[in-house]
Write a protein that holds these residues in place. Structure first.
Motif, PDB file in Angstrom:
ATOM      1  N   VAL A  66       0.831  -1.209   0.000  1.00  0.00           N
ATOM      2  CA  VAL A  66       0.000   0.000   0.000  1.00  0.00           C
ATOM      3  C   VAL A  66       0.864   1.257   0.000  1.00  0.00           C
ATOM      4  CG1 VAL A  66      -0.188   0.073   2.529  1.00  0.00           C
ATOM      5  CG2 VAL A  66      -1.970   1.142   1.129  1.00  0.00           C
ATOM      6  N   GLY A  67       0.350   2.298  -0.629  1.00  0.00           N
ATOM      7  CA  GLY A  67       0.997   3.605  -0.621  1.00  0.00           C
ATOM      8  C   GLY A  67      -0.043   4.676  -0.396  1.00  0.00           C
ATOM      9  N   ILE A  79       4.011  -3.814   3.146  1.00  0.00           N
ATOM     10  CA  ILE A  79       5.043  -3.196   2.319  1.00  0.00           C
ATOM     11  C   ILE A  79       4.533  -1.809   1.921  1.00  0.00           C
ATOM     12  CG2 ILE A  79       6.428  -3.340   0.221  1.00  0.00           C
ATOM     13  CD1 ILE A  79       6.066  -6.373   0.290  1.00  0.00           C
ATOM     14  N   LEU A  80       5.176  -0.771   2.464  1.00  0.00           N
ATOM     15  CA  LEU A  80       4.832   0.600   2.112  1.00  0.00           C
ATOM     16  C   LEU A  80       5.578   0.975   0.847  1.00  0.00           C
ATOM     17  CD1 LEU A  80       4.998   2.356   5.609  1.00  0.00           C
ATOM     18  CD2 LEU A  80       3.016   1.341   4.465  1.00  0.00           C
ATOM     19  N   THR A  81       4.858   1.531  -0.120  1.00  0.00           N
ATOM     20  CA  THR A  81       5.465   1.803  -1.419  1.00  0.00           C
ATOM     21  C   THR A  81       4.885   3.069  -2.035  1.00  0.00           C
ATOM     22  OG1 THR A  81       6.040   0.780  -3.542  1.00  0.00           O
ATOM     23  CG2 THR A  81       3.800   0.411  -2.730  1.00  0.00           C
ATOM     24  N   SER A  82       5.279   3.337  -3.248  1.00  0.00           N
ATOM     25  CA  SER A  82       4.799   4.523  -3.954  1.00  0.00           C
ATOM     26  C   SER A  82       3.436   4.252  -4.580  1.00  0.00           C
ATOM     27  CB  SER A  82       5.808   4.911  -5.040  1.00  0.00           C
ATOM     28  OG  SER A  82       5.374   6.040  -5.745  1.00  0.00           O
ATOM     29  N   ASP A  83       2.558   5.235  -4.572  1.00  0.00           N
ATOM     30  CA  ASP A  83       1.252   5.163  -5.220  1.00  0.00           C
ATOM     31  C   ASP A  83       1.338   6.050  -6.466  1.00  0.00           C
ATOM     32  OD1 ASP A  83      -1.653   6.044  -5.687  1.00  0.00           O
ATOM     33  OD2 ASP A  83      -1.940   4.532  -4.140  1.00  0.00           O
ATOM     34  N   LEU A 128       8.020  -3.394   5.549  1.00  0.00           N
ATOM     35  CA  LEU A 128       9.103  -3.074   4.620  1.00  0.00           C
ATOM     36  C   LEU A 128       8.753  -1.785   3.892  1.00  0.00           C
ATOM     37  CD1 LEU A 128       9.624  -6.604   2.991  1.00  0.00           C
ATOM     38  CD2 LEU A 128      10.947  -5.592   4.859  1.00  0.00           C
ATOM     39  N   CYS A 129       9.755  -0.982   3.604  1.00  0.00           N
ATOM     40  CA  CYS A 129       9.557   0.234   2.804  1.00  0.00           C
ATOM     41  C   CYS A 129      10.308   0.055   1.491  1.00  0.00           C
ATOM     42  CB  CYS A 129      10.071   1.460   3.553  1.00  0.00           C
ATOM     43  SG  CYS A 129       9.154   1.829   5.067  1.00  0.00           S
ATOM     44  N   ILE A 130       9.569  -0.107   0.412  1.00  0.00           N
ATOM     45  CA  ILE A 130      10.162  -0.313  -0.919  1.00  0.00           C
ATOM     46  C   ILE A 130       9.547   0.722  -1.854  1.00  0.00           C
ATOM     47  CG2 ILE A 130      10.514  -1.924  -2.816  1.00  0.00           C
ATOM     48  CD1 ILE A 130      10.167  -4.216  -0.804  1.00  0.00           C
ATOM     49  N   MET A 174       6.766  -1.595  -8.493  1.00  0.00           N
ATOM     50  CA  MET A 174       6.958  -2.885  -9.161  1.00  0.00           C
ATOM     51  C   MET A 174       7.737  -3.838  -8.253  1.00  0.00           C
ATOM     52  SD  MET A 174       6.901  -4.821 -12.022  1.00  0.00           S
ATOM     53  CE  MET A 174       6.950  -3.909 -13.566  1.00  0.00           C
ATOM     54  N   GLN A 175       8.805  -3.329  -7.644  1.00  0.00           N
ATOM     55  CA  GLN A 175       9.629  -4.165  -6.775  1.00  0.00           C
ATOM     56  C   GLN A 175       8.877  -4.546  -5.512  1.00  0.00           C
ATOM     57  OE1 GLN A 175      12.649  -5.411  -7.670  1.00  0.00           O
ATOM     58  NE2 GLN A 175      12.392  -6.662  -5.828  1.00  0.00           N
ATOM     59  N   ALA A 176       8.010  -3.643  -5.021  1.00  0.00           N
ATOM     60  CA  ALA A 176       7.219  -3.927  -3.821  1.00  0.00           C
ATOM     61  C   ALA A 176       6.254  -5.085  -4.073  1.00  0.00           C
ATOM     62  CB  ALA A 176       6.451  -2.676  -3.410  1.00  0.00           C
ATOM     63  N   ILE A 177       5.585  -5.055  -5.225  1.00  0.00           N
ATOM     64  CA  ILE A 177       4.653  -6.138  -5.570  1.00  0.00           C
ATOM     65  C   ILE A 177       5.419  -7.440  -5.777  1.00  0.00           C
ATOM     66  CG2 ILE A 177       2.979  -6.939  -7.289  1.00  0.00           C
ATOM     67  CD1 ILE A 177       2.258  -3.968  -7.761  1.00  0.00           C
ATOM     68  N   LYS A 178       6.564  -7.336  -6.445  1.00  0.00           N
ATOM     69  CA  LYS A 178       7.395  -8.524  -6.697  1.00  0.00           C
ATOM     70  C   LYS A 178       7.852  -9.148  -5.379  1.00  0.00           C
ATOM     71  CE  LYS A 178      11.304 -10.047  -9.527  1.00  0.00           C
ATOM     72  NZ  LYS A 178      12.372  -9.589 -10.459  1.00  0.00           N
ATOM     73  N   THR A 179       8.213  -8.321  -4.414  1.00  0.00           N
ATOM     74  CA  THR A 179       8.662  -8.810  -3.106  1.00  0.00           C
ATOM     75  C   THR A 179       7.536  -9.549  -2.394  1.00  0.00           C
ATOM     76  OG1 THR A 179      10.257  -6.993  -2.906  1.00  0.00           O
ATOM     77  CG2 THR A 179       9.596  -8.122  -0.854  1.00  0.00           C
TER      78      THR A 179
END
Length: 483
Positions: free
Chosen positions: A372-373, A398-402, A429-431, A435-440
């Motif tokens: 989520v972002g 996993i916190l990521t960019s929206d 986790l902060c990614i 794309m990398q966040a979803i992959k992780t």
């Protein structure tokens, strides 16, 4: 059309010039004015149409509707002074297009969450019941099966009235519209005739625009206050502000609920990832939707259909045939034994609703991994709340960019992480790279687990520094599942 005929819909405080002139079109954007047009000087959030009156006159505007009479009249055009130019614009367009909303059965849906689902499901339901219908939603605009992209939840008045006129010409009998708080505050729905209004819920959102929850509430309530006596007002009785919406409405008051007595009462009998068994007003129906929030959406759809005179049994059959809206609890199953869910949830409450729905079905038999972002250049206050909600109901976050827009993605993630405890951070986790966040998440998932990718739903882009780059959570998950 003659100007004098066109302005009969207005309460003009002052008129100067020749109102016998013919008008070619109505414009609120001075850049689009052509000779013979009527220019309406609307005050916007950043620009004031009054500053562009001279530009409109230079392009040949035959008349101007404004809130302040210019000190010096050029004699080139007629001037009509009104109390509220934004309100006048809608009324003028309604007259110009021969009242298209009154020739349709138009229903508006407002609230923080659920607007897109309810409006879209009503559109699909009425088409299944044999009617021609139109739709205005965050995802798209539809006209009896034909689809075009949407740029705003509720279009600008010029576009909106023109599209309603097209729907009438296409033979549509019904139209269903998301009504955003921005549209209400900016009078974008002025001049429209609604046959009904639906309230979903009210939770924190758009405070970057409204500043306070009270202003946000007032914007929503204005819609119901303006409904006519021959319309219906359907509200969620389980929302703490649901009944507030009905306080001053002249419309017929109706309620829906999962918890208390209501005109349209529902109960979840059983949930599974393929759907839910519901009891609605004593009748059982199996639907292809998951979660309590979707049960509320379907109750609103059912209630609105009956308020519009549809048969209860036929409506339930049609409900059982409906499918979820794109990017709303959209399920992607992997042969390896785990599932991903993509959802547009971009507020704390929406995220809580989706996670609750997942937990109801999992029943403790698997983990939840949430990606989520939060959007940039929007209400910063909801960022830590969203992170907190994700951690409260997930095993790993996993916190990521929206859509960072013009903000730095890392700064947005830092705002989210600021709401977490040390215990929360140990399973977060902060990614930055989405794309990398979803992959992780896919790399960490195990059989029986659920991956939730929240925030963007149906969107097929990521907006960075004013540029929209191709990015679709659903496509990425499907590719990763196949690899």
């Amino acid at each position: 059309m003659k100007l004098q005929e066109l302005i009969t819909c207005l309460s003009a405080a002052q008129i100067a010039g020749d109102v016998g002139v013919s008008i070619s079109d109505i414009r609120s954007d001075s850049r689009r004015v052509e000779r013979g047009d009527l220019f309406v000087a609307v005050r916007g959030t950043t620009l004031d149409g009054h500053d562009y009156i001279e530009s409109a006159l230079e392009k040949g505007a035959a008349a101007v509707v404004c809130e302040l009479m210019p000190e010096r009249l050029s004699g080139r055009a007629a001037f009509i002074v009104v109390p509220d130019a934004a309100d006048a614009l809608g009324r003028l367009l309604d007259t110009w297009y021969d009242r298209p909303s009154a020739r349709l059965t138009l229903v508006g849906v407002t609230g923080t969450n659920g607007k897109t689902s309810i409006a879209t499901l009503l559109y699909e339901l009425f088409r299944k019941l044999g009617y021609r219908a139109g739709l205005f939603s965050t995802v798209c605009i539809c006209m009896d099966g034909e689809t075009m992209p949407a740029t705003h939840t509720t279009p600008d008045p010029v576009t909106l009235h023109a599209l309603l006129a097209q729907m009438v010409q296409a033979g549509c009998e019904y139209a269903f519209m998301e009504v955003s708080s921005h549209a209400l505050d900016q009078r974008r729905i002025s001049g429209l005739t609604f046959a009904g209004g639906i309230f979903t819920n009210l939770t924190r959102d758009h405070l970057d625009y409204h500043q306070t929850m009270e202003n946000y509430l007032k914007a929503k309530k204005r819609f119901f206050d303006g409904l006519p006596s021959d319309a219906f007002a359907l509200t969620n009785a389980d929302d703490k502000l649901g009944m507030v919406m009905l306080q001053n409405t002249a419309a017929r008051k109706l309620t829906y609920s999962l918890r208390t007595l209501a005109d349209f009462k529902g109960k979840i009998i059983e949930s599974y990832f393929e759907g839910t068994e519901l009891l609605i007003n004593g009748r059982e129906v199996n639907v292809a939707f998951v979660g309590q929030f979707n049960a509320y959406n379907l109750l609103a759809v059912y209630g609105a259909a009956l308020a519009l005179g549809q048969d209860a049994e036929e409506t339930l059959v049609a409900l059982s045939l409906l499918r979820p809206v794109a990017g709303r609890f959209e399920t992607i199953v992997c042969p390896e034994g785990y599932t991903a869910i993509v959802d547009y949830a971009h507020t704390p409450d929406a995220l809580a609703n989706v996670l609750n729905g997942i937990r109801e079905v999992l029943n403790g038999k698997g983990r939840i991994l949430t990606v989520v972002g939060a959007g940039g250049n929007r209400d910063r206050g909801k960022r830590p709340l969203m992170a907190r909600e994700a951690c409260r109901q997930s095993n790993l976050v996993i916190l990521t960019s929206d859509n960072p827009r013009f903000e730095e993605p890392d700064a947005i993630i830092a705002d989210m992480a600021a709401g977490l405890t040390d215990a929360d951070l140990r399973r977060t986790l902060c990614i930055t790279d989405r794309m990398q966040a979803i992959k992780t998440a896919v790399q960490l998932v195990r059989k029986g687990d659920i991956i939730l990718v929240a925030g963007k739903g149906h969107e097929d882009y990521q907006e960075i520094k004013g540029v929209k780059y191709p990015f679709d959570d659903r496509k990425i998950l499907k590719q990763l599942f196949q690899s």
